[in-house]
Write a protein that holds these residues in place. Structure first.
Motif, PDB file in Angstrom:
ATOM      1  N   MET A   1       0.811  -1.209   0.000  1.00 10.18           N
ATOM      2  CA  MET A   1       0.000   0.000   0.000  1.00 10.18           C
ATOM      3  C   MET A   1       0.853   1.271   0.000  1.00 10.18           C
ATOM      4  N   SER A   2       2.007   1.230   0.626  1.00 11.44           N
ATOM      5  CA  SER A   2       2.868   2.416   0.659  1.00 11.44           C
ATOM      6  C   SER A   2       3.638   2.610  -0.642  1.00 11.44           C
ATOM      7  N   GLY A   3       3.633   1.580  -1.502  1.00 15.48           N
ATOM      8  CA  GLY A   3       4.352   1.658  -2.772  1.00 15.48           C
ATOM      9  C   GLY A   3       5.840   1.423  -2.645  1.00 15.48           C
ATOM     10  N   THR A   4       6.294   1.004  -1.465  1.00 14.56           N
ATOM     11  CA  THR A   4       7.735   0.815  -1.237  1.00 14.56           C
ATOM     12  C   THR A   4       8.228  -0.552  -1.693  1.00 14.56           C
ATOM     13  N   VAL A   5       7.322  -1.516  -1.845  1.00 11.66           N
ATOM     14  CA  VAL A   5       7.716  -2.869  -2.253  1.00 11.66           C
ATOM     15  C   VAL A   5       6.893  -3.296  -3.452  1.00 11.66           C
ATOM     16  N   LYS A   6       7.581  -3.609  -4.550  1.00 12.70           N
ATOM     17  CA  LYS A   6       6.929  -4.174  -5.725  1.00 12.70           C
ATOM     18  C   LYS A   6       7.385  -5.628  -5.848  1.00 12.70           C
ATOM     19  N   LYS A   7       6.440  -6.532  -5.687  1.00 11.57           N
ATOM     20  CA  LYS A   7       6.749  -7.958  -5.723  1.00 11.57           C
ATOM     21  C   LYS A   7       7.253  -8.362  -7.102  1.00 11.57           C
ATOM     22  N   LYS A   8       8.192  -9.286  -7.133  1.00 15.44           N
ATOM     23  CA  LYS A   8       8.697  -9.819  -8.397  1.00 15.44           C
ATOM     24  C   LYS A   8       7.535 -10.325  -9.242  1.00 15.44           C
ATOM     25  N   LEU A   9       7.474  -9.918 -10.505  1.00 13.21           N
ATOM     26  CA  LEU A   9       6.364 -10.284 -11.370  1.00 13.21           C
ATOM     27  C   LEU A   9       6.313 -11.789 -11.605  1.00 13.21           C
ATOM     28  N   LEU A  10       5.098 -12.311 -11.734  1.00  8.43           N
ATOM     29  CA  LEU A  10       4.885 -13.690 -12.156  1.00  8.43           C
ATOM     30  C   LEU A  10       4.297 -13.648 -13.555  1.00  8.43           C
ATOM     31  N   VAL A  11       4.975 -14.268 -14.510  1.00  3.52           N
ATOM     32  CA  VAL A  11       4.513 -14.290 -15.902  1.00  3.52           C
ATOM     33  C   VAL A  11       4.105 -15.713 -16.251  1.00  3.52           C
ATOM     34  N   ILE A  12       2.930 -15.854 -16.851  1.00  2.00           N
ATOM     35  CA  ILE A  12       2.427 -17.164 -17.255  1.00  2.00           C
ATOM     36  C   ILE A  12       2.332 -17.174 -18.776  1.00  2.00           C
ATOM     37  N   GLY A  13       3.098 -18.059 -19.394  1.00  4.17           N
ATOM     38  CA  GLY A  13       3.099 -18.176 -20.844  1.00  4.17           C
ATOM     39  C   GLY A  13       2.481 -19.473 -21.316  1.00  4.17           C
ATOM     40  N   LYS A  14       2.432 -19.646 -22.611  1.00  9.06           N
ATOM     41  CA  LYS A  14       1.824 -20.840 -23.198  1.00  9.06           C
ATOM     42  C   LYS A  14       2.780 -22.026 -23.215  1.00  9.06           C
ATOM     43  N   SER A  15       4.038 -21.766 -23.546  1.00 11.80           N
ATOM     44  CA  SER A  15       5.004 -22.847 -23.712  1.00 11.80           C
ATOM     45  C   SER A  15       5.787 -23.087 -22.430  1.00 11.80           C
ATOM     46  N   GLN A  16       6.013 -24.357 -22.132  1.00 15.44           N
ATOM     47  CA  GLN A  16       6.759 -24.706 -20.926  1.00 15.44           C
ATOM     48  C   GLN A  16       8.227 -24.314 -21.045  1.00 15.44           C
ATOM     49  N   ARG A  17       8.788 -24.492 -22.232  1.00 12.70           N
ATOM     50  CA  ARG A  17      10.197 -24.141 -22.468  1.00 12.70           C
ATOM     51  C   ARG A  17      10.307 -23.413 -23.807  1.00 12.70           C
ATOM     52  N   PRO A  18      10.010 -22.125 -23.847  1.00  9.96           N
ATOM     53  CA  PRO A  18      10.107 -21.372 -25.108  1.00  9.96           C
ATOM     54  C   PRO A  18      11.514 -21.442 -25.681  1.00  9.96           C
ATOM     55  N   ARG A  19      11.607 -21.486 -26.983  1.00  7.51           N
ATOM     56  CA  ARG A  19      12.914 -21.553 -27.633  1.00  7.51           C
ATOM     57  C   ARG A  19      13.778 -20.340 -27.314  1.00  7.51           C
ATOM     58  N   CYS A  20      13.117 -19.203 -27.087  1.00 13.27           N
ATOM     59  CA  CYS A  20      13.884 -17.984 -26.814  1.00 13.27           C
ATOM     60  C   CYS A  20      14.554 -18.025 -25.439  1.00 13.27           C
ATOM     61  N   PHE A  21      14.244 -19.030 -24.606  1.00 17.05           N
ATOM     62  CA  PHE A  21      14.888 -19.168 -23.296  1.00 17.05           C
ATOM     63  C   PHE A  21      16.183 -19.993 -23.379  1.00 17.05           C
ATOM     64  N   LYS A  22      16.539 -20.462 -24.559  1.00 13.98           N
ATOM     65  CA  LYS A  22      17.593 -21.469 -24.687  1.00 13.98           C
ATOM     66  C   LYS A  22      18.911 -21.063 -24.051  1.00 13.98           C
ATOM     67  N   ASN A  23      19.374 -19.858 -24.297  1.00 20.27           N
ATOM     68  CA  ASN A  23      20.673 -19.421 -23.774  1.00 20.27           C
ATOM     69  C   ASN A  23      20.538 -18.484 -22.578  1.00 20.27           C
ATOM     70  N   VAL A  24      19.377 -18.511 -21.949  1.00 17.91           N
ATOM     71  CA  VAL A  24      19.111 -17.609 -20.818  1.00 17.91           C
ATOM     72  C   VAL A  24      19.343 -18.347 -19.505  1.00 17.91           C
ATOM     73  N   ARG A  25      20.192 -17.790 -18.646  1.00 19.37           N
ATOM     74  CA  ARG A  25      20.483 -18.418 -17.352  1.00 19.37           C
ATOM     75  C   ARG A  25      19.513 -17.977 -16.268  1.00 19.37           C
ATOM     76  N   HIS A  26      19.160 -16.702 -16.264  1.00 15.58           N
ATOM     77  CA  HIS A  26      18.289 -16.176 -15.212  1.00 15.58           C
ATOM     78  C   HIS A  26      17.236 -15.250 -15.835  1.00 15.58           C
ATOM     79  N   LEU A  27      16.010 -15.366 -15.357  1.00 15.23           N
ATOM     80  CA  LEU A  27      14.947 -14.454 -15.774  1.00 15.23           C
ATOM     81  C   LEU A  27      14.682 -13.447 -14.658  1.00 15.23           C
ATOM     82  N   PRO A  28      14.310 -12.216 -14.999  1.00 13.87           N
ATOM     83  CA  PRO A  28      14.017 -11.217 -13.956  1.00 13.87           C
ATOM     84  C   PRO A  28      12.637 -11.398 -13.330  1.00 13.87           C
ATOM     85  N   VAL A  29      11.880 -12.393 -13.812  1.00 14.49           N
ATOM     86  CA  VAL A  29      10.538 -12.663 -13.293  1.00 14.49           C
ATOM     87  C   VAL A  29      10.431 -14.143 -12.965  1.00 14.49           C
ATOM     88  N   ASP A  30       9.378 -14.516 -12.235  1.00 20.21           N
ATOM     89  CA  ASP A  30       9.034 -15.930 -12.078  1.00 20.21           C
ATOM     90  C   ASP A  30       8.200 -16.336 -13.287  1.00 20.21           C
TER      91      ASP A  30
END
Length: 517
Positions: free
Chosen positions: A208-237
């Protein structure tokens, strides 16, 4: 022979061991405390992905969990049972038996005939106790907004500070949508087909104070998108299902993970959510007090819907248009194709938009919803001003840039572009047909290859540390010589130094060690 005794742990005990390992306790300490070998603790750690879903489903006392021979029927019946529990409908053994036979027919399983012994094993597998089935009812909630704010909310707020009160809500996002396609999508419901393949669902939460923004949760269609192939860490869940929708399982997993995180930090919060079908009641939370807003009050009482999500999407789509302008500037004409967006591009862009959202915007939205009492009783009617004030590139600037390239996009188009997917469904209304469809789709999703078969996505190339260092040096020189902001210069120097340190560490590791060393 080893003197260490063999011991079987329950799911609850295994989960407690996992939490202690995550908190930093060593394998040796836990093995000594429980009187087991190191390999037993290591096996529990390796089985984390199997233990956590069972713990989330409240299967706590079982030591060995045996899967059903008819796994599809088991999954469908469990989803149906949870739905009835959330609705407060009592369910007995014969009703479960009849429903199991129904799902077997729907799933075209010919050799299944449900017996009471199968139902008994089903109850054991999922920790279902008969006394809880008939005896529990849903809590009565106020349906009137004013009533809730005057009678329920003051009691809740008295128990928590402003920075401990959170609201969370999902929103659908057509991440591939460009301004010239807006009218085609306006007002359409996303229930499957082509639209669902070009959308993601984003869970947004802040205090409510705007001081904490929770890490975003993103829900996609594919379990393992091809564009994730060389990605080690995502900034979201990231989670996935065939419809890119929020489900009760994903929501429960997300809330319980947050609860464990708060337990480690010894903090407590109040989490306000709407009572949609994808938000089930979750028992045994230690640090989160989960409260459901009154039915049918989302548009009035949900802080996220009072401007936070709109500002988030405005930032996202502004970044998309700026990327279009950049491509047009690069080619010197308006014949260039619009940027091709994949899930990773959307994640990076929505995360950047979430970072840009300011504390004041969030606070004003809670105030607008009635959670903050104003001394002068003023009401915030819009958050457009908040968005404009925090905008790093004003609308007038990028509108002129678009005019320069003679793109036929008016201010009205921009407004439609921002809110085109506001009414998109983020979860489905559960019914027997949907349960069967989801079970079949889930099995197909687990067997599919990486990414979407019908729409291949670009694989991001792996950048070398040398390339990163060159880019960091160039950007550092630009910032140090063109900006008069000391904070920005300091941050840029830290980034440059971090990349440079990574470069030299890589060089040391690549150097072959000699015997003389």
């Amino acid at each position: 022979m080893s003197s260490v005794k063999r011991k079987c742990f329950t799911i609850e005990e295994k989960s407690a061991i996992l939490h202690r390992l995550e908190a930093g306790e060593s394998n040796a300490t836990l093995a000594k405390e429980f009187g087991v070998s190191h390999s037993t603790i290591s096996t529990i750690k390796k089985s984390k992905d199997k233990i956590e879903p069972l713990f989330n489903a409240k299967v706590l006392k079982c030591k060995r969990v045996r899967t059903s021979t008819y796994e599809q029927v088991d999954k469908a019946l469990l989803q149906w049972f949870k739905l009835q529990r959330d609705r407060g409908i009592p369910v007995n053994g014969p009703l479960l038996q009849e429903k199991a036979n129904f799902f077997a027919r729907q799933l075209d399983i010919q050799d299944f005939k449900c017996s009471m012994s199968w139902i008994n094993r089903f109850k054991v597998r999922h920790n279902i106790v008969s006394g809880k089935i008939a005896g529990e009812s849903l809590s009565v909630q106020q349906s009137d907004v004013i009533d809730w704010l005057e009678k329920v909310w003051p009691t809740l707020r008295a128990q928590f500070k402003d920075n401990e009160i959170f609201n969370a809500d999902e929103t659908g996002l057509f991440y591939k949508l460009t301004p010239d396609k807006t009218l085609k999508f306006k007002g359409e419901k996303c229930k499957g087909g082509k639209l669902s393949k070009e959308r993601i669902t984003v869970m947004v939460a802040a205090n409510m104070s705007g001081t904490v923004k929770k890490k975003l949760l993103v829900i996609g269609k594919s379990q393992r998108p091809r564009c994730f192939k060389n990605v080690r860490h995502l900034p979201v869940d990231y989670e996935s299902n065939r419809r890119a929708w929020m489900t009760a399982e994903i929501f429960t997993k997300w809330v319980r993970a947050w609860d464990r995180e708060l337990t480690k930090k010894n903090k407590k919060i109040l989490l306000l959510v709407d009572n949609c079908p994808a938000h089930p009641h979750i028992a045994d939370l230690k640090r989160i007090t989960l409260v459901f807003l009154p039915p049918n009050t989302t548009s009035v009482l949900q802080p996220m819907d009072q401007g936070i999500i709109r500002a988030l999407k405005a930032h996202f789509r502004k970044n998309l248009v700026l990327k279009m302008i950049q491509l047009l500037d690069g080619c010197g004409s308006c014949s260039v194709e619009y940027p091709k967006m994949n899930v990773l591009d959307a994640i990076l862009m929505i995360q950047d938009a979430w970072t840009q959202l300011k504390q004041g915007t969030i606070f004003n939205c809670f105030k607008h919803a009635g959670f903050v009492r104003s001394e002068c009783n003023t009401v915030v009617t819009s958050n457009t001003e908040d968005f404009n004030e925090e905008d790093d590139v004003p609308l007038s600037v990028w509108a002129r840039a678009i005019d320069k390239h003679q793109l036929t996009i008016t201010n009205e188009d921009f407004e439609q572009f921002t809110c085109v997917d506001d009414a998109v469904a983020t979860c489905e209304e559960p019914c027997d047909e949907n349960i069967v469809e989801n079970i079949i789709a889930s099995d197909a999703n687990s067997q599919e290859s990486d990414g979407d078969d019908d729409e291949p996505e670009e694989v991001h190339p792996t950048l070398s540390v040398s390339d990163a260092l060159k880019a960091a040096e160039t950007l550092n020189v630009f910032v140090q010589t063109n900006f008069d902001d000391d904070i920005m210069k300091t941050m840029m120097s830290r980034i440059h130094n971090a990349v440079r340190s990574s470069y030299y560490r890589t060089k040391v590791c690549q150097k072959q060690t000699q015997i003389t060393d």
